[in-house]
Design a protein around this motif. Structure first.
Motif, PDB file in Angstrom:
ATOM      1  N   TYR A   2       0.810  -1.217   0.000  1.00 19.22           N
ATOM      2  CA  TYR A   2       0.000   0.000   0.000  1.00 19.22           C
ATOM      3  C   TYR A   2       0.847   1.273   0.000  1.00 19.22           C
ATOM      4  O   TYR A   2       0.312   2.378   0.027  1.00 19.22           O
ATOM      5  CB  TYR A   2      -0.942   0.006   1.206  1.00 19.22           C
ATOM      6  CG  TYR A   2      -2.056  -1.007   1.094  1.00 19.22           C
ATOM      7  CD1 TYR A   2      -3.168  -0.752   0.299  1.00 19.22           C
ATOM      8  CD2 TYR A   2      -1.983  -2.218   1.761  1.00 19.22           C
ATOM      9  CE1 TYR A   2      -4.189  -1.685   0.181  1.00 19.22           C
ATOM     10  CE2 TYR A   2      -2.998  -3.158   1.653  1.00 19.22           C
ATOM     11  CZ  TYR A   2      -4.101  -2.885   0.863  1.00 19.22           C
ATOM     12  OH  TYR A   2      -5.108  -3.814   0.743  1.00 19.22           O
ATOM     13  N   GLY A   3       2.164   1.111  -0.013  1.00 19.31           N
ATOM     14  CA  GLY A   3       3.042   2.265  -0.117  1.00 19.31           C
ATOM     15  C   GLY A   3       2.769   3.321   0.931  1.00 19.31           C
ATOM     16  O   GLY A   3       2.598   3.039   2.116  1.00 19.31           O
ATOM     17  N   GLY A   4       2.697   4.573   0.476  1.00 22.72           N
ATOM     18  CA  GLY A   4       2.500   5.688   1.385  1.00 22.72           C
ATOM     19  C   GLY A   4       1.112   5.787   1.972  1.00 22.72           C
ATOM     20  O   GLY A   4       0.870   6.615   2.862  1.00 22.72           O
ATOM     21  N   TYR A   5       0.182   4.962   1.501  1.00 20.94           N
ATOM     22  CA  TYR A   5      -1.152   4.953   2.094  1.00 20.94           C
ATOM     23  C   TYR A   5      -1.176   4.200   3.421  1.00 20.94           C
ATOM     24  O   TYR A   5      -2.116   4.335   4.199  1.00 20.94           O
ATOM     25  CB  TYR A   5      -2.156   4.315   1.135  1.00 20.94           C
ATOM     26  CG  TYR A   5      -2.461   5.153  -0.083  1.00 20.94           C
ATOM     27  CD1 TYR A   5      -3.316   6.253   0.001  1.00 20.94           C
ATOM     28  CD2 TYR A   5      -1.895   4.858  -1.312  1.00 20.94           C
ATOM     29  CE1 TYR A   5      -3.594   7.026  -1.112  1.00 20.94           C
ATOM     30  CE2 TYR A   5      -2.167   5.627  -2.435  1.00 20.94           C
ATOM     31  CZ  TYR A   5      -3.019   6.707  -2.328  1.00 20.94           C
ATOM     32  OH  TYR A   5      -3.287   7.471  -3.436  1.00 20.94           O
ATOM     33  N   ALA A   6      -0.169   3.380   3.656  1.00 20.82           N
ATOM     34  CA  ALA A   6      -0.106   2.595   4.887  1.00 20.82           C
ATOM     35  C   ALA A   6       0.542   3.405   6.010  1.00 20.82           C
ATOM     36  O   ALA A   6       1.221   4.406   5.774  1.00 20.82           O
ATOM     37  CB  ALA A   6       0.689   1.314   4.644  1.00 20.82           C
ATOM     38  N   ASP A   7       0.331   2.963   7.242  1.00 21.74           N
ATOM     39  CA  ASP A   7       0.980   3.620   8.377  1.00 21.74           C
ATOM     40  C   ASP A   7       2.481   3.354   8.382  1.00 21.74           C
ATOM     41  O   ASP A   7       3.276   4.211   8.777  1.00 21.74           O
ATOM     42  CB  ASP A   7       0.371   3.119   9.693  1.00 21.74           C
ATOM     43  CG  ASP A   7      -1.076   3.558   9.869  1.00 21.74           C
ATOM     44  OD1 ASP A   7      -1.429   4.647   9.371  1.00 21.74           O
ATOM     45  OD2 ASP A   7      -1.848   2.810  10.496  1.00 21.74           O
ATOM     46  N   TYR A   8       2.870   2.149   7.957  1.00 21.01           N
ATOM     47  CA  TYR A   8       4.277   1.766   7.893  1.00 21.01           C
ATOM     48  C   TYR A   8       4.529   1.046   6.573  1.00 21.01           C
ATOM     49  O   TYR A   8       3.632   0.410   6.017  1.00 21.01           O
ATOM     50  CB  TYR A   8       4.655   0.835   9.056  1.00 21.01           C
ATOM     51  CG  TYR A   8       4.504   1.466  10.416  1.00 21.01           C
ATOM     52  CD1 TYR A   8       5.535   2.213  10.980  1.00 21.01           C
ATOM     53  CD2 TYR A   8       3.324   1.312  11.141  1.00 21.01           C
ATOM     54  CE1 TYR A   8       5.392   2.801  12.231  1.00 21.01           C
ATOM     55  CE2 TYR A   8       3.168   1.893  12.388  1.00 21.01           C
ATOM     56  CZ  TYR A   8       4.202   2.636  12.925  1.00 21.01           C
ATOM     57  OH  TYR A   8       4.053   3.214  14.154  1.00 21.01           O
ATOM     58  N   HIS A   9       5.768   1.143   6.106  1.00 22.36           N
ATOM     59  CA  HIS A   9       6.135   0.448   4.870  1.00 22.36           C
ATOM     60  C   HIS A   9       7.447  -0.285   5.098  1.00 22.36           C
ATOM     61  O   HIS A   9       8.423   0.302   5.574  1.00 22.36           O
ATOM     62  CB  HIS A   9       6.294   1.439   3.716  1.00 22.36           C
ATOM     63  CG  HIS A   9       6.686   0.796   2.425  1.00 22.36           C
ATOM     64  ND1 HIS A   9       5.810   0.056   1.658  1.00 22.36           N
ATOM     65  CD2 HIS A   9       7.876   0.760   1.765  1.00 22.36           C
ATOM     66  CE1 HIS A   9       6.431  -0.400   0.581  1.00 22.36           C
ATOM     67  NE2 HIS A   9       7.681   0.011   0.630  1.00 22.36           N
ATOM     68  N   ARG A  10       7.477  -1.574   4.773  1.00 22.36           N
ATOM     69  CA  ARG A  10       8.691  -2.380   4.915  1.00 22.36           C
ATOM     70  C   ARG A  10       9.252  -2.675   3.530  1.00 22.36           C
ATOM     71  O   ARG A  10       8.524  -3.109   2.633  1.00 22.36           O
ATOM     72  CB  ARG A  10       8.375  -3.695   5.633  1.00 22.36           C
ATOM     73  CG  ARG A  10       9.613  -4.567   5.865  1.00 22.36           C
ATOM     74  CD  ARG A  10       9.249  -5.853   6.572  1.00 22.36           C
ATOM     75  NE  ARG A  10       8.383  -6.692   5.756  1.00 22.36           N
ATOM     76  CZ  ARG A  10       7.940  -7.885   6.138  1.00 22.36           C
ATOM     77  NH1 ARG A  10       8.259  -8.362   7.320  1.00 22.36           N
ATOM     78  NH2 ARG A  10       7.160  -8.591   5.340  1.00 22.36           N
ATOM     79  N   THR A  11      10.543  -2.448   3.382  1.00 20.39           N
ATOM     80  CA  THR A  11      11.145  -2.683   2.071  1.00 20.39           C
ATOM     81  C   THR A  11      12.617  -3.038   2.217  1.00 20.39           C
ATOM     82  O   THR A  11      13.231  -2.817   3.268  1.00 20.39           O
ATOM     83  CB  THR A  11      10.992  -1.436   1.173  1.00 20.39           C
ATOM     84  OG1 THR A  11      11.358  -1.750  -0.165  1.00 20.39           O
ATOM     85  CG2 THR A  11      11.869  -0.297   1.655  1.00 20.39           C
ATOM     86  N   ASN A  12      13.180  -3.595   1.174  1.00 20.75           N
ATOM     87  CA  ASN A  12      14.598  -3.934   1.154  1.00 20.75           C
ATOM     88  C   ASN A  12      15.439  -2.658   1.196  1.00 20.75           C
ATOM     89  O   ASN A  12      15.128  -1.675   0.526  1.00 20.75           O
ATOM     90  CB  ASN A  12      14.901  -4.732  -0.118  1.00 20.75           C
ATOM     91  CG  ASN A  12      16.314  -5.261  -0.155  1.00 20.75           C
ATOM     92  OD1 ASN A  12      17.264  -4.513  -0.334  1.00 20.75           O
ATOM     93  ND2 ASN A  12      16.455  -6.577   0.006  1.00 20.75           N
ATOM     94  N   HIS A  13      16.517  -2.695   1.959  1.00 26.13           N
ATOM     95  CA  HIS A  13      17.325  -1.483   2.145  1.00 26.13           C
ATOM     96  C   HIS A  13      17.943  -0.979   0.843  1.00 26.13           C
ATOM     97  O   HIS A  13      18.317   0.200   0.746  1.00 26.13           O
ATOM     98  CB  HIS A  13      18.429  -1.743   3.177  1.00 26.13           C
ATOM     99  CG  HIS A  13      19.518  -2.662   2.709  1.00 26.13           C
ATOM    100  ND1 HIS A  13      20.694  -2.200   2.170  1.00 26.13           N
ATOM    101  CD2 HIS A  13      19.599  -4.021   2.691  1.00 26.13           C
ATOM    102  CE1 HIS A  13      21.465  -3.226   1.848  1.00 26.13           C
ATOM    103  NE2 HIS A  13      20.823  -4.341   2.143  1.00 26.13           N
ATOM    104  N   ASN A  14      18.064  -1.843  -0.157  1.00 21.71           N
ATOM    105  CA  ASN A  14      18.614  -1.409  -1.438  1.00 21.71           C
ATOM    106  C   ASN A  14      17.724  -0.376  -2.130  1.00 21.71           C
ATOM    107  O   ASN A  14      18.182   0.325  -3.033  1.00 21.71           O
ATOM    108  CB  ASN A  14      18.804  -2.609  -2.366  1.00 21.71           C
ATOM    109  CG  ASN A  14      19.963  -3.487  -1.949  1.00 21.71           C
ATOM    110  OD1 ASN A  14      21.117  -3.175  -2.211  1.00 21.71           O
ATOM    111  ND2 ASN A  14      19.657  -4.588  -1.267  1.00 21.71           N
ATOM    112  N   PHE A  15      16.476  -0.294  -1.727  1.00 17.09           N
ATOM    113  CA  PHE A  15      15.541   0.636  -2.350  1.00 17.09           C
ATOM    114  C   PHE A  15      15.180   1.798  -1.419  1.00 17.09           C
ATOM    115  O   PHE A  15      14.186   2.491  -1.641  1.00 17.09           O
ATOM    116  CB  PHE A  15      14.280  -0.113  -2.790  1.00 17.09           C
ATOM    117  CG  PHE A  15      14.572  -1.234  -3.741  1.00 17.09           C
ATOM    118  CD1 PHE A  15      14.895  -0.971  -5.060  1.00 17.09           C
ATOM    119  CD2 PHE A  15      14.575  -2.550  -3.305  1.00 17.09           C
ATOM    120  CE1 PHE A  15      15.195  -1.999  -5.940  1.00 17.09           C
ATOM    121  CE2 PHE A  15      14.873  -3.592  -4.177  1.00 17.09           C
ATOM    122  CZ  PHE A  15      15.188  -3.317  -5.503  1.00 17.09           C
TER     123      PHE A  15
END
Length: 240
Positions: free
Chosen positions: A73-86
């Motif tokens: 949900y990207g920026g619509y979510a309260d939190y976003h988890r992603t790989n540190h490379n990005f």
């Protein structure tokens, strides 16, 4: 800071093996959240944005995670988890509202400028001066291009484009013989226009021999305007 796929916020948790980001850092995430990173030729060659491993390329917004993790949900979510490379750390001197649009719109024009050697000794044209094009003007100038030319249909953007740092402005619907007058003057053109009626043959005529034309705008309906193959026989141009 921006919903969807241009996000700026604070890092609240960081994996043990992450070295480029610390908890509390102001960080940004663009349009991509994951890729396989080492299992496909594209990732191994340094192009994870073209990752070809099935299911591995995850967009920051609107993708389905593998293994039942849910939807991004990207920026619509309260939190976003992603790989540190990005994830990128935002410099202190750059406001969040200015940084966020660079994470997708900005990189869309920065990447082809950098890849094609925009800088000293090069003349660069930017077609279309809107959300993408204004970044193109700023970045081409910052990279040190000898000359930066903004190209749009009408004169109403001239003052703004010159204020951004462009050395010249061409209004294609208001300047007679603009393609002839400016023929073979540009080494590189980044085209952000999205009209399937744009004068593509005339744009190509602005390129010097061995010049490069990069189309980043997606034309209406997905089709580019037709061009005459015979008009290209006395040129050597790279079109991408």
């Amino acid at each position: 800071c921006c919903v969807g796929h241009e996000i700026v916020g604070r890092a609240v948790r960081v994996g043990n093996n992450v070295k480029n980001i610390q908890v509390g850092d102001r960080v940004g995430v663009g349009a991509q959240a994951r890729a396989c990173l080492d299992n496909c030729p594209e990732c191994r060659s340094g192009s994870p944005n073209l990752c070809s491993t099935p299911g591995a390329l995850i967009s920051t917004y609107g993708s389905t995670y593998p293994d039942g993790e849910g939807i991004s949900y990207g920026g619509y979510a309260d939190y976003h988890r992603t790989n540190h490379n990005f994830v990128v750390k935002i410099p202190d001197g750059l406001k969040s509202e200015h940084a966020a649009p660079m994470l997708c719109g900005g990189v869309t024009v920065y990447a082809p400028l950098k890849h094609n050697g925009a800088g000293p000794g090069k003349t660069v044209g930017i077609v279309g001066v809107g959300g993408l094009g204004h970044f193109g003007i700023l970045f081409a100038k910052a990279l040190g291009a000898d000359k930066v030319v903004g190209i749009s249909r009408k004169n109403d953007k001239r003052d703004d484009v010159l204020a951004l740092g462009a050395d010249r402005y061409i209004a294609t619907s208001e300047e007679e013989n603009w393609s002839t007058t400016n023929s073979r003057t540009l080494d590189l053109i980044i085209c952000t226009a999205s009209s399937d009626k744009m004068p593509l043959t005339e744009y190509l005529s602005l390129l010097k021999i061995n010049g490069t034309f990069v189309q980043v705008g997606v034309p209406d309906g997905g089709s580019l305007p037709p061009i005459s193959a015979f008009s290209r026989t006395k040129t050597r141009h790279l079109f991408s």
